[in-house]
Design an enzyme around this catalytic site. Structure first.
Site, PDB file in Angstrom:
ATOM      1  N   CYS A 111      32.473  -3.952  53.495  1.00 28.07           N
ATOM      2  CA  CYS A 111      32.122  -4.335  54.677  1.00 28.07           C
ATOM      3  C   CYS A 111      32.789  -5.500  55.217  1.00 28.07           C
ATOM      4  O   CYS A 111      33.074  -5.782  56.518  1.00 28.07           O
ATOM      5  CB  CYS A 111      30.750  -4.503  54.702  1.00 28.07           C
ATOM      6  SG  CYS A 111      29.735  -3.184  54.389  1.00 28.07           S
ATOM      7  N   HIS A 268      30.040  -8.352  61.038  1.00 29.76           N
ATOM      8  CA  HIS A 268      29.567  -7.049  60.834  1.00 29.76           C
ATOM      9  C   HIS A 268      28.323  -6.575  61.053  1.00 29.76           C
ATOM     10  O   HIS A 268      27.306  -7.560  60.688  1.00 29.76           O
ATOM     11  CB  HIS A 268      29.914  -7.052  59.090  1.00 29.76           C
ATOM     12  CG  HIS A 268      29.379  -5.859  58.471  1.00 29.76           C
ATOM     13  ND1 HIS A 268      29.560  -4.506  58.625  1.00 29.76           N
ATOM     14  CD2 HIS A 268      28.479  -5.867  57.370  1.00 29.76           C
ATOM     15  CE1 HIS A 268      28.936  -3.833  57.934  1.00 29.76           C
ATOM     16  NE2 HIS A 268      28.187  -4.567  57.020  1.00 29.76           N
ATOM     17  N   ASN A 298      25.003   0.641  59.992  1.00 27.70           N
ATOM     18  CA  ASN A 298      26.130   0.074  59.211  1.00 27.70           C
ATOM     19  C   ASN A 298      27.137   1.077  58.918  1.00 27.70           C
ATOM     20  O   ASN A 298      27.040   1.786  58.272  1.00 27.70           O
ATOM     21  CB  ASN A 298      25.434  -0.457  58.095  1.00 27.70           C
ATOM     22  CG  ASN A 298      26.494  -1.333  57.197  1.00 27.70           C
ATOM     23  OD1 ASN A 298      27.676  -1.000  57.269  1.00 27.70           O
ATOM     24  ND2 ASN A 298      25.850  -2.054  56.430  1.00 27.70           N
TER      25      ASN A 298
END
Length: 343
Positions: A111, A268, A298
């Protein structure tokens, strides 16, 4: 020499799974997922692949930048979920978009991947080695998700985002100056491998620890579920809400920039509560922390460039605005970079 983002693009699969779909698979509810994560739905690949999404995002970024594929000198793809091992995803994108002059390689940092790929491209451009770079984050996390695990299947989605970076000035300029000019900002990044067990995913080809019976017919009959993402949610949450504000403060201090000068923090998109906690710890209004995780979940290294592209196409940025890009995730890795918008 400095470098600027001159175009963005993204690709999102059309098929969606909302929280009610997830609730038919595991014991959960729409209300429970929204309250704890902020996610409402996620987009999932069907016919798409990590490479095909990356190529589509790349084409849109090039069109937005008014840059031809043959002008690219460098293509970086950040991914943990590529559908190919050899050749790398970046070379496959090069073939798809006919970027015949580009050097290509992949980067794996989960990420935090897009931030690290952006920093890598920026270093090449600032050093005068290349002039035009394409940075892509593309993920098919649905292939790594255990759809029986409530702790992870509620979180993740698929998609790709891309940005075109172009150097300002020529190689001779870079050789003459110190490499630091107005508009160039030093990034800050960190890693802590000792905490890596908080978020893991083993290769499907890693048969260590399996019995002879398990190995029979592998990988088709493989019973070990370690090749799915496994996460200690509390550990990741505590890590993020501590380290992300710290690294943002660190990058601001390093570049002698105050929070008043930052228009947006592009984080993020992992969890709404994490973003809210970061805003609170920095003492900044939540309006400076745009979120789209409710729509996509996500998407790992794709989340920051997808959000950048959405905001760019909605004309939410103005020339001269300063943005902070901040990623955090498996590794553990985390980092922040400052971008001055010039489109």
């Amino acid at each position: 020499m400095t470098a600027t983002i001159c175009g963005t693009g993204s690709y999102i699969p059309s098929y969606t799974m909302d929280n009610h779909d997830i609730a038919r698979m595991v014991e959960t509810s729409d209300e429970w997922i929204r309250e704890r994560t902020g996610v409402v739905r996620r987009h999932i690949i069907r016919e798409e692949t990590t490479v095909s999404m990356a190529a589509k995002a790349a084409r849109r970024a090039l069109e937005n930048a008014d840059v031809l594929p043959e002008e690219l000198d460098l293509i970086l793809v950040s991914t943990i979920s590529s559908n190919v091992i050899l050749p790398c995803a970046a070379c496959e994108v090069q073939r798809e978009i006919n970027a015949v002059n580009a050097t290509c390689f992949d980067l794996s940092a989960a990420c935090t991947g897009f931030v690290l790929a952006y920093n890598t491209a920026l270093a090449y451009l600032a050093g005068g080695i290349y002039r035009t770079a394409l940075v892509i984050g593309s993920e098919s996390l649905s292939n790594l998700t255990n759809w029986k695990d409530r702790g992870t299947c509620i979180l993740f989605g698929d998609g790709a985002g891309a940005a075109v970076l172009r150097a300002d000035g020529g190689p001779e300029t870079a050789a003459e100056d110190s490499g630091l000019e107005a508009g160039y900002y030093f990034p800050v990044t960190h890693s802590d491998g000792s905490k890596g067990s908080a978020l893991t995913c083993k290769s499907r080809h890693d048969f260590n620890g399996l019995t002879d019976a398990d190995r029979q017919g592998c990988p088709e009959n493989m019973t070990d579920e370690s090749h799915y993402m496994q996460m200690d949610g509390q550990a990741v949450f505590k890590f993020a809400v501590k380290r992300v504000p710290e690294v943002i403060e660190e990058v601001l201090a390093l570049n002698r920039i105050s929070t008043d000068e930052i228009s947006y923090y592009i984080l993020h998109q992992a969890n709404k509560r994490i973003v809210e906690a970061v805003a609170k710890r920095l003492g900044e209004p939540i309006e400076k922390f745009p979120m789209n995780l409710q729509e996509y979940g996500n998407t790992s290294s794709a989340s920051i460039p997808i959000l950048l592209d959405e905001m760019n196409r909605e004309a939410r940025f103005a020339a001269g605005q300063k943005l902070v890009l901040a990623g955090f995730g498996a590794g553990l890795t985390w980092g922040a970079s400052i971008v001055e918008w010039h489109r």
